[in-house]
Design a protein around this motif. Structure first.
Motif, short mmCIF file in Angstrom:
data_model
loop_
_atom_site.label_atom_id
_atom_site.label_comp_id
_atom_site.label_asym_id
_atom_site.label_seq_id
_atom_site.Cartn_x
_atom_site.Cartn_y
_atom_site.Cartn_z
N HIS A 2 4.71 4.80 4.82
CA HIS A 2 3.97 5.50 5.87
C HIS A 2 2.74 4.70 6.30
O HIS A 2 2.06 4.08 5.48
CB HIS A 2 3.56 6.89 5.38
N LEU A 3 2.45 4.76 7.62
CA LEU A 3 1.37 3.98 8.21
C LEU A 3 0.29 4.89 8.77
O LEU A 3 0.59 5.88 9.44
CB LEU A 3 1.94 3.10 9.33
N ARG A 35 2.21 4.46 -2.34
CA ARG A 35 1.67 3.37 -1.54
C ARG A 35 1.82 3.68 -0.05
O ARG A 35 2.81 4.28 0.38
CB ARG A 35 2.38 2.06 -1.89
N VAL A 36 0.83 3.26 0.73
CA VAL A 36 0.84 3.47 2.18
C VAL A 36 0.38 2.18 2.85
O VAL A 36 -0.13 1.26 2.20
CB VAL A 36 -0.08 4.64 2.60
N ALA A 48 -2.16 -0.02 0.63
CA ALA A 48 -3.11 0.74 -0.19
C ALA A 48 -2.35 1.71 -1.10
O ALA A 48 -1.17 2.00 -0.89
CB ALA A 48 -4.08 1.50 0.70
N GLU A 49 -3.08 2.19 -2.09
CA GLU A 49 -2.52 3.12 -3.07
C GLU A 49 -3.38 4.37 -3.10
O GLU A 49 -4.62 4.30 -3.03
CB GLU A 49 -2.49 2.46 -4.45
N ILE A 50 -2.75 5.54 -3.18
CA ILE A 50 -3.48 6.80 -3.26
C ILE A 50 -4.09 6.94 -4.65
O ILE A 50 -3.37 6.93 -5.65
CB ILE A 50 -2.57 7.99 -2.95
N THR A 63 -4.97 -2.63 -1.67
CA THR A 63 -4.36 -3.55 -2.62
C THR A 63 -4.03 -4.91 -2.01
O THR A 63 -3.88 -5.90 -2.73
CB THR A 63 -3.09 -2.94 -3.22
N SER A 64 -3.89 -4.98 -0.69
CA SER A 64 -3.66 -6.26 -0.04
C SER A 64 -4.12 -6.18 1.41
O SER A 64 -4.13 -5.10 2.01
CB SER A 64 -2.18 -6.67 -0.10
N THR A 65 -4.49 -7.34 1.96
CA THR A 65 -5.04 -7.39 3.32
C THR A 65 -4.46 -8.58 4.08
O THR A 65 -4.35 -9.67 3.53
CB THR A 65 -6.58 -7.54 3.27
#
Length: 233
Positions: A2-3, A35-36, A48-50, A63-65
């Motif tokens: 999901h975004l 994760r989203v 990202a992670e909730i 978590t990453s960019t």
């Protein structure tokens, strides 16, 4: 995955708005550790992670960019007269965003049937479209301007006007310069007036044809959007 659209992201943690938190937890039923993906509308793409599944203030850990995610090799600005039926104009916003566009300016012309435009709903449609099409760049939707004001302040390297008058016009691909900055004018249902066409030509706009068919305003704008993106592939 999901975004979510997160235009103000600036750190390693991000808290979703109350509306997005409710959608994330109550509607999508995401949980702690899920994760989203996030986009900031300026080219940033994140995973990202909730870490807190609160339904009003969901907290995410980045978590990453990736920067300049999906950056295109050109800049496309379409100035279009809003249609009388707003559904058609909104359809254009959605589809142009999915195809690829950088800037949209509603223009008020001599023959415009719609003289005002509220941008809040229109921007929501654009936001939804970037999420649907996994775009990290959010097109800029300007406030409505008069045709004359836009013409006199146009800064693009390549400027075009698409109109229906029986005059000499060229196809977009004629002498096309790739990887550059483009502005295309699309008129209202009744087309640009002769005075407007003359003013555009006097200010360096090249007259173009988008084919032999007489297209609706929103269709012509989308055709121009597609052709310029196609020519820059």
């Amino acid at each position: 995955m999901h975004l979510f659209y997160t235009p103000d992201i600036a750190a390693d943690y991000y808290q979703l708005s109350e509306e997005e938190s409710k959608h994330c937890i109550r509607v999508l039923r995401l949980k702690l550790g899920d994760r989203v993906q996030l986009v900031d509308g300026k080219g940033g793409f994140y995973e990202a992670e909730i870490v807190d599944e609160h339904p009003k203030r969901t907290l995410l850990k980045i978590t990453s960019t990736q920067k300049e995610y999906g950056k295109r090799n050109h800049y496309l600005h379409i100035a279009i007269a809003p249609t009388k039926n707003m559904d058609r104009f909104e359809w254009f916003l959605e589809k142009a965003t999915e195809i690829g566009i950088d800037e949209i300016t509603p223009i008020i012309c001599d023959r415009s049937e719609r003289k005002e435009l509220k941008t809040d709903r229109a921007n929501k449609i654009i936001t939804s479209a970037i999420k649907q099409s996994l775009k990290a760049y959010h097109p800029l939707l300007n406030k409505a301007r008069s045709f004359k004001e836009l013409i006199q302040n146009a800064q693009a390297s390549h400027k075009y006007i698409a109109h229906c008058e029986d005059q000499q016009k060229q196809e977009l691909k004629t002498d096309f310069v790739e990887r550059d900055n483009y502005l295309v004018l699309i008129g209202p249902e009744g087309d640009f007036s002769e005075a407007e066409i003359s003013l555009a030509l006097e200010n360096g706009f090249a007259p173009i044809t988008l084919g032999n068919s007489r297209l609706r305003t929103e269709t012509a704008a989308l055709q121009a959007c597609f052709e310029i993106n196609y020519l820059n592939r």
